[in-house]
Design a protein around this motif. Structure first.
Motif, PDB file in Angstrom:
ATOM      1  N   VAL A 189       2.744  -2.456   3.247  1.00  0.00           N
ATOM      2  CA  VAL A 189       2.305  -2.380   1.851  1.00  0.00           C
ATOM      3  C   VAL A 189       0.929  -3.022   1.695  1.00  0.00           C
ATOM      4  CG1 VAL A 189       2.817  -2.971  -0.541  1.00  0.00           C
ATOM      5  CG2 VAL A 189       4.696  -2.476   1.047  1.00  0.00           C
ATOM      6  N   VAL A 190      -0.009  -2.270   1.130  1.00  0.00           N
ATOM      7  CA  VAL A 190      -1.332  -2.795   0.820  1.00  0.00           C
ATOM      8  C   VAL A 190      -1.492  -2.828  -0.699  1.00  0.00           C
ATOM      9  CG1 VAL A 190      -3.814  -2.534   1.115  1.00  0.00           C
ATOM     10  CG2 VAL A 190      -2.266  -1.799   2.939  1.00  0.00           C
ATOM     11  N   SER A 191      -1.764  -4.002  -1.233  1.00  0.00           N
ATOM     12  CA  SER A 191      -1.902  -4.171  -2.687  1.00  0.00           C
ATOM     13  C   SER A 191      -3.367  -4.373  -3.063  1.00  0.00           C
ATOM     14  CB  SER A 191      -1.083  -5.374  -3.161  1.00  0.00           C
ATOM     15  OG  SER A 191       0.293  -5.181  -2.907  1.00  0.00           O
ATOM     16  N   THR A 192      -3.802  -3.664  -4.103  1.00  0.00           N
ATOM     17  CA  THR A 192      -5.135  -3.848  -4.669  1.00  0.00           C
ATOM     18  C   THR A 192      -4.971  -4.084  -6.169  1.00  0.00           C
ATOM     19  OG1 THR A 192      -5.570  -1.535  -5.263  1.00  0.00           O
ATOM     20  CG2 THR A 192      -5.966  -2.166  -2.959  1.00  0.00           C
ATOM     21  N   ALA A 193      -6.074  -4.213  -6.875  1.00  0.00           N
ATOM     22  CA  ALA A 193      -6.015  -4.482  -8.309  1.00  0.00           C
ATOM     23  C   ALA A 193      -5.361  -3.338  -9.077  1.00  0.00           C
ATOM     24  CB  ALA A 193      -7.410  -4.755  -8.848  1.00  0.00           C
ATOM     25  N   LYS A 194      -5.515  -2.097  -8.603  1.00  0.00           N
ATOM     26  CA  LYS A 194      -5.035  -0.953  -9.379  1.00  0.00           C
ATOM     27  C   LYS A 194      -3.907  -0.167  -8.728  1.00  0.00           C
ATOM     28  CE  LYS A 194      -9.417  -0.157 -11.795  1.00  0.00           C
ATOM     29  NZ  LYS A 194     -10.500   0.810 -12.078  1.00  0.00           N
ATOM     30  N   VAL A 195      -3.702  -0.349  -7.411  1.00  0.00           N
ATOM     31  CA  VAL A 195      -2.698   0.477  -6.743  1.00  0.00           C
ATOM     32  C   VAL A 195      -2.047  -0.298  -5.599  1.00  0.00           C
ATOM     33  CG1 VAL A 195      -4.375   1.489  -5.146  1.00  0.00           C
ATOM     34  CG2 VAL A 195      -2.280   2.736  -5.666  1.00  0.00           C
ATOM     35  N   ASN A 196      -0.746  -0.016  -5.389  1.00  0.00           N
ATOM     36  CA  ASN A 196      -0.007  -0.564  -4.256  1.00  0.00           C
ATOM     37  C   ASN A 196       0.404   0.612  -3.369  1.00  0.00           C
ATOM     38  OD1 ASN A 196      -0.074  -3.199  -5.442  1.00  0.00           O
ATOM     39  ND2 ASN A 196       1.636  -2.604  -6.739  1.00  0.00           N
ATOM     40  N   VAL A 197      -0.041   0.591  -2.115  1.00  0.00           N
ATOM     41  CA  VAL A 197       0.219   1.695  -1.201  1.00  0.00           C
ATOM     42  C   VAL A 197       1.293   1.273  -0.197  1.00  0.00           C
ATOM     43  CG1 VAL A 197      -0.776   3.310   0.455  1.00  0.00           C
ATOM     44  CG2 VAL A 197      -2.160   2.469  -1.455  1.00  0.00           C
ATOM     45  N   LYS A 198       2.395   2.069  -0.153  1.00  0.00           N
ATOM     46  CA  LYS A 198       3.521   1.746   0.712  1.00  0.00           C
ATOM     47  C   LYS A 198       3.699   2.841   1.759  1.00  0.00           C
ATOM     48  CE  LYS A 198       8.518   0.757   0.454  1.00  0.00           C
ATOM     49  NZ  LYS A 198       9.674   0.631  -0.470  1.00  0.00           N
ATOM     50  N   VAL A 199       3.779   2.427   3.043  1.00  0.00           N
ATOM     51  CA  VAL A 199       3.912   3.399   4.125  1.00  0.00           C
ATOM     52  C   VAL A 199       4.858   2.853   5.196  1.00  0.00           C
ATOM     53  CG1 VAL A 199       1.547   4.193   3.763  1.00  0.00           C
ATOM     54  CG2 VAL A 199       2.008   2.480   5.500  1.00  0.00           C
ATOM     55  N   LEU A 200       5.281   3.749   6.098  1.00  0.00           N
ATOM     56  CA  LEU A 200       6.051   3.344   7.277  1.00  0.00           C
ATOM     57  C   LEU A 200       5.168   3.408   8.521  1.00  0.00           C
ATOM     58  CD1 LEU A 200       9.456   5.102   6.563  1.00  0.00           C
ATOM     59  CD2 LEU A 200       8.894   2.691   6.287  1.00  0.00           C
ATOM     60  N   GLY A 201       4.424   4.481   8.678  1.00  0.00           N
ATOM     61  CA  GLY A 201       3.516   4.641   9.799  1.00  0.00           C
ATOM     62  C   GLY A 201       2.576   5.789   9.501  1.00  0.00           C
ATOM     63  N   THR A 202       1.278   5.545   9.465  1.00  0.00           N
ATOM     64  CA  THR A 202       0.344   6.576   9.030  1.00  0.00           C
ATOM     65  C   THR A 202      -1.089   6.136   9.253  1.00  0.00           C
ATOM     66  OG1 THR A 202      -0.227   7.985   7.156  1.00  0.00           O
ATOM     67  CG2 THR A 202       0.198   5.704   6.680  1.00  0.00           C
ATOM     68  N   LYS A 203      -2.044   7.018   8.917  1.00  0.00           N
ATOM     69  CA  LYS A 203      -3.461   6.692   8.928  1.00  0.00           C
ATOM     70  C   LYS A 203      -4.021   6.971   7.535  1.00  0.00           C
ATOM     71  CE  LYS A 203      -4.259   7.967  13.795  1.00  0.00           C
ATOM     72  NZ  LYS A 203      -5.058   8.826  14.708  1.00  0.00           N
ATOM     73  N   PHE A 204      -4.592   5.944   6.922  1.00  0.00           N
ATOM     74  CA  PHE A 204      -5.112   6.126   5.563  1.00  0.00           C
ATOM     75  C   PHE A 204      -6.209   5.117   5.288  1.00  0.00           C
ATOM     76  CE2 PHE A 204      -2.075   2.770   5.189  1.00  0.00           C
ATOM     77  CZ  PHE A 204      -2.483   1.978   4.135  1.00  0.00           C
ATOM     78  N   GLY A 205      -6.961   5.375   4.227  1.00  0.00           N
ATOM     79  CA  GLY A 205      -8.014   4.477   3.812  1.00  0.00           C
ATOM     80  C   GLY A 205      -7.908   4.157   2.332  1.00  0.00           C
ATOM     81  N   ILE A 206      -8.376   2.969   1.968  1.00  0.00           N
ATOM     82  CA  ILE A 206      -8.389   2.549   0.563  1.00  0.00           C
ATOM     83  C   ILE A 206      -9.782   2.027   0.232  1.00  0.00           C
ATOM     84  CG2 ILE A 206      -7.390   1.043  -1.189  1.00  0.00           C
ATOM     85  CD1 ILE A 206      -4.915   0.781   0.470  1.00  0.00           C
ATOM     86  N   GLU A 207     -10.278   2.406  -0.929  1.00  0.00           N
ATOM     87  CA  GLU A 207     -11.541   1.890  -1.442  1.00  0.00           C
ATOM     88  C   GLU A 207     -11.267   1.237  -2.781  1.00  0.00           C
ATOM     89  OE1 GLU A 207     -16.117   3.447  -2.376  1.00  0.00           O
ATOM     90  OE2 GLU A 207     -14.517   4.872  -1.885  1.00  0.00           O
TER      91      GLU A 207
END
Length: 346
Positions: free
Chosen positions: A184-202
């Motif tokens: 789980v990656v948390s930012t000011a506006k969104v929380n992204v939840k994954v098990l295994g993947t490739k992604f980017g956050i800005e």
């Protein structure tokens, strides 16, 4: 050769007179023996932790932190000899300080009142990339990633059983699959939840928007301010700005090219372009004419100096620019490079 390197470093940290500084400098001064040095340091630290002690404490969080520090490297400066020398001298210092660190830890643990103090010192890690710097990182669970310029990533230890991070800025993650422990990656506006993947956050704090880009796998994005959840598929971009939520199809690999050293603009307006340039080149840029804000740019640059980028951008819009001469302050420190962008007369 691996055993020979180990023997030299072992003699060095025990002050063996048969080991010279020149031998150690030859090992630490380049990249030839990089893997051998890292293996030695990890094994040396592990051996120290495995020694019998009356205090039964879990030192794994400390070990994870040491491992992490050794893995983080500067992307832009990795080919500079001076940077390599400095990096290995830091590693050498870490070897020499291990006995001091361990003795200090034992001292604190001898008093039960200091347990909370130790926990507070070693319970979290922050990875930070400065302006003009992109760094690669490895997390304790095997996840790899890249942190973009002017970004900060924070997580708690131990990490493998609680894979939660906080991000301010921009990052790319190649997440190790673990079905029992979501990432789980948390930012000011969104929380992204994954098990295994490739992604980017800005998600820079000084931007009005947040972007999530999915290259592989599947992610679930929770948007607290809107009370919504969005499930993303590969090659989708989630854009969050004020009351607007937009999910669109993109070429994610192309838009995540910054992790491979590419400076990319995809129909982005001048204010966004300026922020990217400031972070990428560690410069101050001022826009002298607000009419220029309406212009957008589409381009990709690889290893181009700032002046060349500005020159190419000026060919597609009526902009001119002036790079100010750097000065020094009272301490003799050079100021940051400064650029003024103005509207060019026809």
């Amino acid at each position: 050769m691996k055993q020979e390197i180990k023997d030299i470093l072992s003699k060095y940290i025990t002050s063996d007179k048969n080991c010279s500084d020149e031998q150690v400098n030859n090992i630490l001064g380049g990249t030839k023996y990089q893997s051998e040095v890292k293996d030695f340091m990890v094994n040396n630290w592990t051996e120290v932790l495995e020694e019998e002690t009356e205090l039964e404490k879990d030192f794994r969080p400390i070990l994870h932190k040491v491992h992490h520090i050794l893995r983080v490297k500067e992307h832009h400066d990795k080919n500079r000899f001076q940077t390599r020398i400095f990096k290995w001298y830091k590693l050498a210092a870490a070897i020499l300080l291990i006995p001091i660190v361990v003795s200090s830890v034992v001292y604190f643990l001898a008093d039960a009142k200091n347990d909370k103090l130790l926990a507070s010192q070693y319970s979290s890690i922050s990875i930070e990339s400065h302006q003009g710097q992109v760094i690669n990182f490895d997390l304790p669970d095997g996840t790899k990633g890249v942190l973009n310029a002017g970004s900060k990533l924070t997580y708690s230890l131990p990490f493998s059983n609680n894979r939660s991070l906080t991000l301010s800025g921009s990052a790319f993650f190649e997440v190790t699959h673990d079905e029992k422990h979501p990432f789980v990656v948390s930012t000011a506006k969104v929380n992204v939840k994954v098990l295994g993947t490739k992604f980017g956050i800005e998600a820079y704090e000084d931007d009005d928007f947040t972007n999530v880009l999915l290259e592989e796998g599947k992610v679930m994005c929770g948007i607290p301010m809107h009370g919504k959840q969005v499930i993303m598929k590969p090659n989708e971009k989630l854009h969050i700005e004020d009351k607007k939520i937009l999910l669109s199809n993109v070429n994610a690999s192309d838009m995540l090219g910054w992790k491979d050293g590419l400076l990319i603009f995809r129909d982005e307006e001048m204010p966004v372009v300026i922020k990217k340039l400031m972070r990428w080149y560690n410069v101050d840029i001022s826009l002298e004419d607000m009419d220029l804000e309406k212009y957008s740019f589409r381009a990709t640059f690889e290893n181009e100096p700032l002046e060349e980028v500005l020159k190419l951008l000026s060919r597609t819009s009526p902009i001119g620019y002036k790079i100010e001469k750097r000065t020094t302050d009272k301490t003799g420190k050079f100021t940051k490079k400064s650029v003024k962008i103005y509207k060019r007369e026809k």
